[in-house]
Design a protein around this motif. Structure first.
Motif, PDB file in Angstrom:
ATOM      1  N   UNK A   1      -9.351 -47.111 -20.011  1.00  0.00           N
ATOM      2  CA  UNK A   1      -8.687 -46.268 -19.025  1.00  0.00           C
ATOM      3  C   UNK A   1      -9.559 -45.990 -17.816  1.00  0.00           C
ATOM      4  N   UNK A   2     -10.834 -45.672 -18.055  1.00  0.00           N
ATOM      5  CA  UNK A   2     -11.741 -45.405 -16.926  1.00  0.00           C
ATOM      6  C   UNK A   2     -11.995 -46.667 -16.118  1.00  0.00           C
ATOM      7  N   UNK A   3     -12.112 -47.806 -16.798  1.00  0.00           N
ATOM      8  CA  UNK A   3     -12.333 -49.067 -16.083  1.00  0.00           C
ATOM      9  C   UNK A   3     -11.129 -49.432 -15.226  1.00  0.00           C
ATOM     10  N   UNK A   4      -9.918 -49.217 -15.758  1.00  0.00           N
ATOM     11  CA  UNK A   4      -8.715 -49.515 -14.978  1.00  0.00           C
ATOM     12  C   UNK A   4      -8.639 -48.641 -13.734  1.00  0.00           C
ATOM     13  N   UNK A   5      -9.009 -47.374 -13.872  1.00  0.00           N
ATOM     14  CA  UNK A   5      -8.983 -46.468 -12.726  1.00  0.00           C
ATOM     15  C   UNK A   5      -9.984 -46.910 -11.660  1.00  0.00           C
ATOM     16  N   UNK A   6     -11.192 -47.272 -12.083  1.00  0.00           N
ATOM     17  CA  UNK A   6     -12.196 -47.748 -11.132  1.00  0.00           C
ATOM     18  C   UNK A   6     -11.781 -49.069 -10.500  1.00  0.00           C
ATOM     19  N   UNK A   7     -11.128 -49.926 -11.266  1.00  0.00           N
ATOM     20  CA  UNK A   7     -10.692 -51.215 -10.737  1.00  0.00           C
ATOM     21  C   UNK A   7      -9.658 -51.028  -9.629  1.00  0.00           C
ATOM     22  N   UNK A   8      -8.802 -50.056  -9.782  1.00  0.00           N
ATOM     23  CA  UNK A   8      -7.782 -49.816  -8.762  1.00  0.00           C
ATOM     24  C   UNK A   8      -8.431 -49.428  -7.435  1.00  0.00           C
ATOM     25  N   UNK A   9      -9.384 -48.506  -7.466  1.00  0.00           N
ATOM     26  CA  UNK A   9     -10.025 -48.097  -6.215  1.00  0.00           C
ATOM     27  C   UNK A   9     -10.857 -49.232  -5.645  1.00  0.00           C
ATOM     28  N   UNK A  10     -11.388 -50.111  -6.503  1.00  0.00           N
ATOM     29  CA  UNK A  10     -12.109 -51.282  -6.017  1.00  0.00           C
ATOM     30  C   UNK A  10     -11.205 -52.219  -5.243  1.00  0.00           C
ATOM     31  N   UNK A  11      -9.978 -52.434  -5.719  1.00  0.00           N
ATOM     32  CA  UNK A  11      -9.023 -53.274  -5.009  1.00  0.00           C
ATOM     33  C   UNK A  11      -8.679 -52.660  -3.649  1.00  0.00           C
ATOM     34  N   UNK A  12      -8.489 -51.349  -3.618  1.00  0.00           N
ATOM     35  CA  UNK A  12      -8.175 -50.664  -2.349  1.00  0.00           C
ATOM     36  C   UNK A  12      -9.323 -50.841  -1.358  1.00  0.00           C
ATOM     37  N   UNK A  13     -10.572 -50.685  -1.815  1.00  0.00           N
ATOM     38  CA  UNK A  13     -11.713 -50.856  -0.923  1.00  0.00           C
ATOM     39  C   UNK A  13     -11.837 -52.309  -0.461  1.00  0.00           C
ATOM     40  N   UNK A  14     -11.511 -53.263  -1.339  1.00  0.00           N
ATOM     41  CA  UNK A  14     -11.518 -54.664  -0.929  1.00  0.00           C
ATOM     42  C   UNK A  14     -10.511 -54.934   0.175  1.00  0.00           C
ATOM     43  N   UNK A  15      -9.314 -54.371   0.050  1.00  0.00           N
ATOM     44  CA  UNK A  15      -8.304 -54.522   1.102  1.00  0.00           C
ATOM     45  C   UNK A  15      -8.748 -53.844   2.392  1.00  0.00           C
ATOM     46  N   UNK A  16      -9.384 -52.685   2.274  1.00  0.00           N
ATOM     47  CA  UNK A  16      -9.858 -51.984   3.464  1.00  0.00           C
ATOM     48  C   UNK A  16     -10.902 -52.822   4.200  1.00  0.00           C
ATOM     49  N   UNK A  17     -11.833 -53.425   3.441  1.00  0.00           N
ATOM     50  CA  UNK A  17     -12.835 -54.278   4.071  1.00  0.00           C
ATOM     51  C   UNK A  17     -12.213 -55.496   4.727  1.00  0.00           C
ATOM     52  N   UNK A  18     -11.199 -56.074   4.092  1.00  0.00           N
ATOM     53  CA  UNK A  18     -10.520 -57.233   4.665  1.00  0.00           C
ATOM     54  C   UNK A  18      -9.791 -56.867   5.954  1.00  0.00           C
ATOM     55  N   UNK A  19      -9.051 -55.767   5.946  1.00  0.00           N
ATOM     56  CA  UNK A  19      -8.309 -55.355   7.135  1.00  0.00           C
ATOM     57  C   UNK A  19      -9.258 -54.971   8.266  1.00  0.00           C
ATOM     58  N   UNK A  20     -10.382 -54.355   7.926  1.00  0.00           N
ATOM     59  CA  UNK A  20     -11.353 -54.003   8.952  1.00  0.00           C
ATOM     60  C   UNK A  20     -11.900 -55.262   9.630  1.00  0.00           C
TER      61      UNK A  20
END
Length: 418
Positions: free
Chosen positions: A275-294
């Motif tokens: 559960x904790x890993x899934x939660x961290x993975x979600x925010x990692x995907x969001x940060x990856x998208x943010x870096x890509x869009x930037x």
């Protein structure tokens, strides 16, 4: 009209600046003889206090004062003031023979956008490079850069290199320190610029003081820059792998729990970890998208095709709705846990899986809402993150100037540094 601008970043280099200006002038004379190219020498001074500015002017160079401190800031200041369509940068410590920039200019004339010097393909004179830089720092950082960005260069930190003025504008370089050297190669690779490489020789510098380079500090700055410009490797890939594994564990445990089958040995600790890993993975995907869009908005990264398929989902409204849906689902599960607990005389519940699922859903929903606002901010306060993003190939020059084919000739014996 100026064709070639040789830029020398300078900070208290009066001892070696005269030698470098002399070498740069011989280089420009050779380019004029071979290819009828006119040139200029620019000293990009970063606040020298030893008379380097006066020395540069006296020797015929144009001195450009760069107030922002740092190696990269000095080079960018010199490039910005340059009038040539071909730009050469070289350290002002006497460690490079500027005549070796002639093949670099010829590579640019033949169609390359950036030409790197390679000390490893050329020659490193005894005492010119510390062993930890030669056998550890430089190869490791260059290898990581090639792995992450596919640049295919042999020496990413060579201080002698050349590029076209149009390429410089397209790269939109921002690094102010030594990481500037890596940033140039990374952004050139991301924008699919044509990169060439020629052998050069590294000589011991002629200064009577320690160099400005600090191996460990500047090495970390290079590595940090590599990671920051690679959001997929830093965020998305680890998050994707962690999300797949944790989701598989939770699905397996849920199916086992609902079917009352004993087909797995996963217990409560596994549920909490997944559960904790899934939660961290979600925010990692969001940060990856943010870096890509930037990167796309800053015009140093091309938009990958898969983003076009996600365009309808990558909006602030879609992220908010999905986040609220996840929160509602999680609250429903947690309410069910409370009802079950109340119905069983408030006794301890042996299986924590329902509580883990509910808590993860609420946390991921909140992250999705906050991540939606983050992506909107990165995208320029746009609700539709992919709408109106500029083309990364845009530059202040509408078209690449037509380059004449390079006329390659062997240098005369007197053209090389003894």
């Amino acid at each position: 009209m100026i064709d070639v601008s040789v830029v020398l970043p300078c900070l208290n280099e009066s001892r070696t600046l005269g030698h470098c200006i002399e070498g740069a002038q011989r280089t420009l004379d050779l380019l004029k003889t071979r290819h009828s190219l006119a040139g200029e020498i620019i000293v990009a001074d970063n606040g020298s206090t030893d008379g380097s500015q006066e020395l540069g002017r006296r020797l015929g160079a144009r001195v450009v004062d760069v107030s922002h401190p740092g190696y990269g800031a000095a080079v960018c200041g010199g490039f910005g003031a340059a009038r040539g369509r071909y730009l050469v940068m070289g350290d002002a410590d006497g460690s490079y023979d500027f005549l070796e920039a002639v093949p670099m200019i010829e590579a640019l004339m033949a169609g390359a956008d950036l030409c790197m010097g390679s000390r490893f393909k050329g020659d490193i004179k005894p005492g010119a490079m510390p062993w930890k830089n030669r056998y550890f720092g430089n190869p490791v950082l260059t290898g990581i850069l090639n792995l992450l960005f596919g640049a295919g260069v042999d020496d990413a930190h060579c201080g002698l290199r050349a590029l076209t003025k149009g390429c410089f504008k397209r790269l939109r370089l921002e690094g102010s320190g030594m990481e500037f050297a890596s940033e140039m190669v990374i952004k050139a690779a991301l924008l699919h610029q044509r990169i060439a490489e020629v052998p050069v020789t590294l000589w011991p510098d002629r200064r009577d003081r320690p160099p400005h380079l600090r191996p460990w500090r500047d090495g970390w700055r290079h590595l940090r820059h590599l990671l920051m410009l690679s959001p997929y490797w830093l965020f998305a890939l680890p998050a994707g792998l962690g999300g797949i594994v944790s989701l598989a564990i939770l699905v397996t445990m849920t199916v086992t729990w609902l079917s009352s089958a004993e087909v797995t040995r996963f217990g409560n600790y596994w549920a909490i970890l997944a559960g904790s890993t899934l939660t961290l993975s979600h925010i990692g995907v969001v940060l990856g998208l943010a870096g890509q869009l930037y990167g796309i908005r800053k015009r140093y990264r091309a938009a990958p095709r898969f983003l076009s398929f996600l365009a309808r989902w990558l909006t602030l409204e879609a992220m908010l709705v999905a986040g609220l849906g996840a929160i509602a689902t999680g609250l429903a599960i947690l309410i069910g846990v409370v009802v079950f607990w109340s119905a069983h005389s408030l006794e301890a519940i042996a299986n924590v899986l329902p509580a883990v699922l509910g808590t993860c859903a609420v946390a991921i929903g909140m992250q999705n809402i906050l991540g939606g606002f983050l992506l909107a901010i990165v995208s320029g306060n746009e609700a539709e993150f992919l709408r109106g993003l500029p083309s990364p190939q845009w530059s202040e020059e509408p078209q690449r100037p037509a380059e004449e084919p390079a006329r390659r000739r062997a240098a005369a014996p007197g053209d090389r540094r003894p």
